[in-house]
Design a protein around this motif. Structure first.
Motif, mmCIF file in Angstrom:
data_model
loop_
_atom_site.group_PDB
_atom_site.id
_atom_site.type_symbol
_atom_site.label_atom_id
_atom_site.label_comp_id
_atom_site.label_asym_id
_atom_site.label_seq_id
_atom_site.Cartn_x
_atom_site.Cartn_y
_atom_site.Cartn_z
ATOM 1 N N ARG A 14 69.916 82.450 20.249
ATOM 2 C CA ARG A 14 69.694 81.500 19.160
ATOM 3 C C ARG A 14 70.171 82.066 17.831
ATOM 4 O O ARG A 14 70.825 81.387 17.030
ATOM 5 C CB ARG A 14 68.206 81.129 19.069
ATOM 6 C CG ARG A 14 67.746 80.109 20.087
ATOM 7 C CD ARG A 14 66.351 79.599 19.751
ATOM 8 N NE ARG A 14 65.343 80.644 19.837
ATOM 9 C CZ ARG A 14 64.646 80.942 20.932
ATOM 10 N NH1 ARG A 14 64.864 80.282 22.055
ATOM 11 N NH2 ARG A 14 63.730 81.900 20.919
ATOM 12 N N ASN A 15 69.826 83.320 17.561
ATOM 13 C CA ASN A 15 70.189 83.924 16.286
ATOM 14 C C ASN A 15 71.707 84.014 16.126
ATOM 15 O O ASN A 15 72.246 83.721 15.047
ATOM 16 C CB ASN A 15 69.558 85.318 16.176
ATOM 17 C CG ASN A 15 69.735 85.934 14.807
ATOM 18 O OD1 ASN A 15 70.772 86.482 14.494
ATOM 19 N ND2 ASN A 15 68.690 85.855 13.981
ATOM 20 N N PRO B 249 66.039 79.800 13.466
ATOM 21 C CA PRO B 249 66.173 78.416 13.954
ATOM 22 C C PRO B 249 65.486 77.383 13.083
ATOM 23 O O PRO B 249 66.010 76.280 12.875
ATOM 24 C CB PRO B 249 65.529 78.482 15.348
ATOM 25 C CG PRO B 249 65.681 79.890 15.762
ATOM 26 C CD PRO B 249 65.550 80.707 14.504
ATOM 27 N N ALA C 233 61.645 76.251 18.707
ATOM 28 C CA ALA C 233 62.091 77.398 19.500
ATOM 29 C C ALA C 233 60.916 78.327 19.761
ATOM 30 O O ALA C 233 59.919 77.917 20.350
ATOM 31 C CB ALA C 233 63.232 78.106 18.771
ATOM 32 N N ASP D 107 61.949 84.830 17.580
ATOM 33 C CA ASP D 107 62.990 84.589 16.579
ATOM 34 C C ASP D 107 62.797 85.479 15.356
ATOM 35 O O ASP D 107 63.777 86.019 14.812
ATOM 36 C CB ASP D 107 62.983 83.115 16.164
ATOM 37 C CG ASP D 107 63.492 82.199 17.270
ATOM 38 O OD1 ASP D 107 64.375 82.627 18.030
ATOM 39 O OD2 ASP D 107 62.994 81.059 17.375
ATOM 40 N N LEU E 66 73.190 80.392 15.728
ATOM 41 C CA LEU E 66 72.781 79.684 14.516
ATOM 42 C C LEU E 66 72.992 80.502 13.248
ATOM 43 O O LEU E 66 72.856 79.969 12.144
ATOM 44 C CB LEU E 66 71.303 79.289 14.625
ATOM 45 C CG LEU E 66 70.928 78.409 15.819
ATOM 46 C CD1 LEU E 66 69.434 78.132 15.833
ATOM 47 C CD2 LEU E 66 71.704 77.098 15.792
ATOM 48 N N LEU F 98 68.206 72.780 19.067
ATOM 49 C CA LEU F 98 68.327 74.236 19.025
ATOM 50 C C LEU F 98 68.724 74.771 20.393
ATOM 51 O O LEU F 98 68.308 74.238 21.418
ATOM 52 C CB LEU F 98 66.995 74.862 18.604
ATOM 53 C CG LEU F 98 66.482 74.515 17.203
ATOM 54 C CD1 LEU F 98 65.063 75.028 17.026
ATOM 55 C CD2 LEU F 98 67.408 75.095 16.128
ATOM 56 N N PRO F 99 69.521 75.832 20.449
ATOM 57 C CA PRO F 99 69.792 76.467 21.748
ATOM 58 C C PRO F 99 68.503 77.074 22.313
ATOM 59 O O PRO F 99 67.676 77.606 21.570
ATOM 60 C CB PRO F 99 70.808 77.573 21.399
ATOM 61 C CG PRO F 99 71.331 77.219 20.044
ATOM 62 C CD PRO F 99 70.231 76.490 19.344
ATOM 63 N N ASN F 100 68.337 76.990 23.618
ATOM 64 C CA ASN F 100 67.147 77.548 24.278
ATOM 65 C C ASN F 100 65.864 77.037 23.623
ATOM 66 O O ASN F 100 64.945 77.797 23.328
ATOM 67 C CB ASN F 100 67.167 79.086 24.248
ATOM 68 C CG ASN F 100 68.313 79.664 25.041
ATOM 69 O OD1 ASN F 100 68.732 79.103 26.047
ATOM 70 N ND2 ASN F 100 68.849 80.789 24.597
ATOM 71 N N ASN F 101 65.814 75.724 23.418
ATOM 72 C CA ASN F 101 64.649 75.137 22.771
ATOM 73 C C ASN F 101 63.507 74.926 23.766
ATOM 74 O O ASN F 101 63.632 75.225 24.958
ATOM 75 C CB ASN F 101 65.032 73.826 22.077
ATOM 76 C CG ASN F 101 65.627 72.811 23.050
ATOM 77 O OD1 ASN F 101 65.044 72.509 24.090
ATOM 78 N ND2 ASN F 101 66.791 72.268 22.709
ATOM 79 N N HIS G 155 66.710 85.235 24.875
ATOM 80 C CA HIS G 155 66.805 83.847 24.403
ATOM 81 C C HIS G 155 66.876 83.800 22.873
ATOM 82 O O HIS G 155 67.679 83.047 22.300
ATOM 83 C CB HIS G 155 65.588 83.048 24.867
ATOM 84 C CG HIS G 155 65.562 82.780 26.328
ATOM 85 N ND1 HIS G 155 64.413 82.431 27.000
ATOM 86 C CD2 HIS G 155 66.545 82.806 27.271
ATOM 87 C CE1 HIS G 155 64.673 82.252 28.280
ATOM 88 N NE2 HIS G 155 65.958 82.478 28.465
ATOM 89 N N VAL H 238 73.425 71.566 15.470
ATOM 90 C CA VAL H 238 71.980 71.515 15.681
ATOM 91 C C VAL H 238 71.447 70.098 15.527
ATOM 92 O O VAL H 238 70.602 69.645 16.308
ATOM 93 C CB VAL H 238 71.247 72.470 14.711
ATOM 94 C CG1 VAL H 238 69.746 72.423 14.954
ATOM 95 C CG2 VAL H 238 71.760 73.885 14.867
#
Length: 482
Positions: free
Chosen positions: A203-204, A211, A25, A30, A207, A250-253, A199, A245
């Motif tokens: 993710r936070n 990440p 990510a 993050d 998840l 990961l989202p928005n990887n 972004h 996952v």
């Protein structure tokens, strides 16, 4: 203003490594959001739902405060020695200042002359850029099943399409208007860093933590406090969704970010070639370079950025092939047709002439290809008269263009038709402040000044500009979208 330089080197040929890209990510962004939100775990010895909801409410307030603080990043100059309002939580201020210090610098491989040349390409071909954004870049971007699922969770393109589309414009225009990346009054660096944090926030929330700690996790939904504002509701939707996952990455990887970047620079250049309005190699590489600088600010690893059209095409096709072959959908439902349908409906509504309303869908199929259009649910079952008219216009215009250019090298009917579609999309979606997500006044002012220069095509004869006026509006374009 002197921006600090990031230590990155852009390689000649980007590698495609899906296994690595899907589980990487953006450590800087993050870590920033993690510092602002804190841990999602309950304190030791606490297990009540009431305690959990109270803690989550505090975390949501921290995110809401952060969202409001991002609105104070009104220009590139505002990022230097940024001062938040009095009373802002110290831990939020510390996290954001560290993020700005580390992330606002242009990469040391950035070339000011190439950036300027890339900006000039956008300014010269602005209406085509808008048409390409709606009919090629966004559709190609939505071909990613996992990214489409994230958009569907947010509700930003099925129930709130206006917001998503205008937020995309709020990214594209600031970075591509003259001086957007390189001057104090520019908005490009500030806007890109905002998007980067958005972004990381997604993710936070999805998840429930950092990440890098969730690579093999299956994240379960988490209890959320009652939402009191639309922004909180969106945050709550991500928090309550859960994410696999180990299966979906990961989202928005990095893979999704790289492909999105490709839709902004490579897909535009491809559209220009498809329309017979190809640029010289130097202009193409300058346009790629300009967006690669944006990609670096957005948290993309430089090793996955293409510097030539051929490299960009190869990387784009590699990722697109993976996306089209992917039949595993988060939530069990393919979100792409819903997103494609919403986009086509909104574009069709912006075209005032009934016969031309199917043209955005037809342009999308023409620029992206039938396979991509079918995956997005963009049907070819459109009114026969419109399909015939579109086919005749595109075929005849390409034929006429090829003949007339023997005498007038820059003549292009294809460019005129694309400009007409771009005008209606521009004024209906991007310049209309009655729609959701009001654009900042400073950005809107710069957009009006630039759009006002697009009213006549300097490369077209006067009679062709007069014909274009009949299909758009007479006079300066910028004053008609207020």
């Amino acid at each position: 203003m002197t921006l600090p330089a990031a230590s990155s080197v852009l390689p000649e040929t980007p590698a495609y490594d899906p296994a690595a890209m899907r589980y990487q990510a953006d450590p800087l962004a993050d870590a920033t959001i993690a510092a602002i939100v804190g841990s999602w775990e309950l304190p030791a010895g606490e297990a009540s739902l009431q305690t959990l909801l109270a803690l989550n409410a505090d975390r949501m307030r921290h995110l809401q405060t952060t969202t409001m603080l991002l609105n104070t990043w009104t220009s590139n100059a505002a990022l230097v020695d940024w001062t938040p309002p009095d009373g802002t939580s110290p831990h939020i201020v510390e996290a954001l200042r560290g993020y700005l210090d580390a992330g606002r610098g242009l990469p040391e491989w950035s070339d000011a002359a190439k950036i300027t040349r890339g900006e000039n390409v956008f300014t010269e071909h602005g209406p085509l850029s808008v048409m390409s954004l709606f009919c090629a870049s966004l559709p190609d971007c939505y071909i990613q099943p996992k990214a489409a699922a994230v958009l569907q969770i947010s509700g930003q393109l099925t129930t709130n399409a206006d917001y998503r589309i205008r937020s995309t414009a709020a990214m594209v225009f600031p970075v591509m208007l003259r001086g957007g990346l390189t001057t104090p009054e520019g908005l490009g660096v500030a806007q890109t860093l905002k998007v980067r944090l958005i972004h990381a926030t997604i993710r936070n929330l999805m998840l429930h933590g950092a990440p890098q700690e969730m690579v093999n996790a299956v994240v379960q939904p988490i209890a959320t406090p009652a939402a009191e504002a639309s922004q909180q509701s969106m945050h709550g939707a991500f928090l309550a969704n859960g994410w696999n996952v180990s299966r979906d990455g990961l989202p928005n990887n990095q893979e999704q970010l790289v492909f999105t970047l490709l839709t902004f620079h490579f897909v535009f250049l491809r559209a220009m070639r498809t329309l017979g309005i190809g640029l010289c190699a130097e202009d193409e590489e300058a346009y790629l370079h300009c967006w690669n600088v944006v990609g670096c600010l957005l948290g993309i690893e430089p090793k996955w950025m293409p510097s030539t059209y051929a490299d960009a095409e190869r990387l784009f096709l590699d990722i697109q092939t993976q996306c089209l072959a992917d039949n595993v959908y988060p939530g069990g439902t393919d979100a792409r047709p819903a997103l494609g349908g919403a986009l086509m409906d909104y574009m069709s509504d912006s075209i005032p002439f009934k016969l031309l309303k199917p043209f955005p869908a037809l342009f999308t199929r023409y620029l992206c290809g039938g396979v991509v259009a079918d995956a997005l649910g963009i049907s070819n079952r459109l009114p026969l008269v419109s399909r015939i008219l579109f086919a005749v216009l595109m075929s005849v215009s390409r034929l006429i263009d090829s003949v007339v250019r023997l005498v007038v090298p820059q003549f292009s009917l294809s460019r005129m038709f694309s400009r007409v579609v771009g005008y209606h999309l521009l004024t209906s979606f991007l310049m209309d402040q009655t729609r959701p997500l009001k654009l900042p006044t400073q950005l809107l002012t710069q957009m009006h000044a630039t759009v006002g220069t697009w009213d006549d095509d300097a490369k077209a004869p006067r009679w062709l500009n007069r014909l274009e006026d009949r299909l758009t509006v007479r006079g300066r374009w910028g004053r008609h979208g207020s």
